[in-house]
Design a protein around this motif. Sequence first.
Motif, PDB file in Angstrom:
ATOM      1  N   ASN A 152      -1.256   5.526  -7.268  1.00  0.00           N
ATOM      2  CA  ASN A 152      -2.163   4.878  -7.411  1.00  0.00           C
ATOM      3  C   ASN A 152      -2.008   3.825  -8.680  1.00  0.00           C
ATOM      4  OD1 ASN A 152      -3.538   5.107  -4.851  1.00  0.00           O
ATOM      5  ND2 ASN A 152      -4.341   7.041  -5.916  1.00  0.00           N
ATOM      6  N   GLU A 169      -2.090  -1.749  -8.373  1.00  0.00           N
ATOM      7  CA  GLU A 169      -3.145  -2.606  -7.747  1.00  0.00           C
ATOM      8  C   GLU A 169      -2.955  -3.814  -7.401  1.00  0.00           C
ATOM      9  OE1 GLU A 169      -6.078  -2.803 -10.890  1.00  0.00           O
ATOM     10  OE2 GLU A 169      -5.561  -0.768 -11.789  1.00  0.00           O
ATOM     11  N   THR A 182       1.762   1.892  -3.578  1.00  0.00           N
ATOM     12  CA  THR A 182       0.496   2.474  -4.202  1.00  0.00           C
ATOM     13  C   THR A 182       0.650   3.713  -3.920  1.00  0.00           C
ATOM     14  OG1 THR A 182      -0.547   0.443  -3.960  1.00  0.00           O
ATOM     15  CG2 THR A 182      -1.893   2.446  -4.436  1.00  0.00           C
ATOM     16  N   ASN A 183       0.828   4.319  -2.673  1.00  0.00           N
ATOM     17  CA  ASN A 183       0.428   5.808  -2.443  1.00  0.00           C
ATOM     18  C   ASN A 183       1.843   6.584  -2.947  1.00  0.00           C
ATOM     19  OD1 ASN A 183      -1.644   5.234  -1.081  1.00  0.00           O
ATOM     20  ND2 ASN A 183      -0.723   4.943   1.031  1.00  0.00           N
ATOM     21  N   GLU A 186       0.661  -1.108  -0.017  1.00  0.00           N
ATOM     22  CA  GLU A 186       0.145   0.003   0.103  1.00  0.00           C
ATOM     23  C   GLU A 186       0.834   1.108  -0.236  1.00  0.00           C
ATOM     24  OE1 GLU A 186      -2.992   0.791  -0.369  1.00  0.00           O
ATOM     25  OE2 GLU A 186      -3.917  -1.441  -0.219  1.00  0.00           O
TER      26      GLU A 186
END
Length: 283
Positions: A93, A96, A88-89, A85
């Motif tokens: 984004n 996935e 992702t940040n 995560e």
Amino acid sequence: MNDTLPPLREIIRKHDLRAKKSFGQNFLLDLNLTGKIARVAGNLDDSVVYEVGPGPGGLTRALLANGASRVVAVEMDERCLPALEEITNAFDNRLEIISGNALDINEPEAMKLNAQVTARIASNLPYNVGTLLFIKWLTLETWKPWYSSLTLMFQKEVAERIVAKPNTKAYGRLSVLAQWRGNVRIAMHVPAAAFTPPPKVDSAIIHYEPTEPIDPDVKLSDLELVVEKAFGQRRKMLRASLKSLPVDALKLLAMADIKETARAETLSVADFVKLAKTYRQLL
């Protein structure tokens, strides 16, 4: 590489990500090395990349940094999800994350693919499912497949079997399945010391690109069956190893113009394709 992300060793300490044998995990922490692997995958600009077993995300970060428009990563170990995560940040984004077993995933659906998207697979595959996944991607009925290339980490011995040529000990079922409708090579070797924890064997990266089949009329199921029987008893002559097929083995070999005294490892990939096509004619 994105400056906002800490080194992988810090990520591992922060999330207590000790590699587990049950997940077949061996983490790559050298971001220079993961960058090289990402470059083996080719020009990633505008590509959607599918990754299995990202762990703390070393290769994931390299794929994104090298231009992948999206990375869809499947991770079975829930401990790794918070670390992913963070990636992702950090990368707007473009990552996935799917929590689950890659053997159960319908990849085109999960990746939301369409005709305008170039899809690639790039993974440091978990050792315990690597071969199963590779065979899954090689044995798609629809060809050309949904992906344009595979860039995969295997144990060195498995990689050598994939690229092996006839009349070698490594040549076998994996060699034929990989080479009858694709070009494959070992792109780089990776020593055991590059991993945390280091496995007992060295590894290698293979790069595979699908091509037109040697003979488009051959049925995949026929080829798989003939190859399985031939290499199931590889020390025996083909007249014996093919005896369990539901056709006359001697007639099959004669029609395919292959010596009944030959052994599986002496046949070319084209010979196996011819055997499979002849087998279908005899049914």
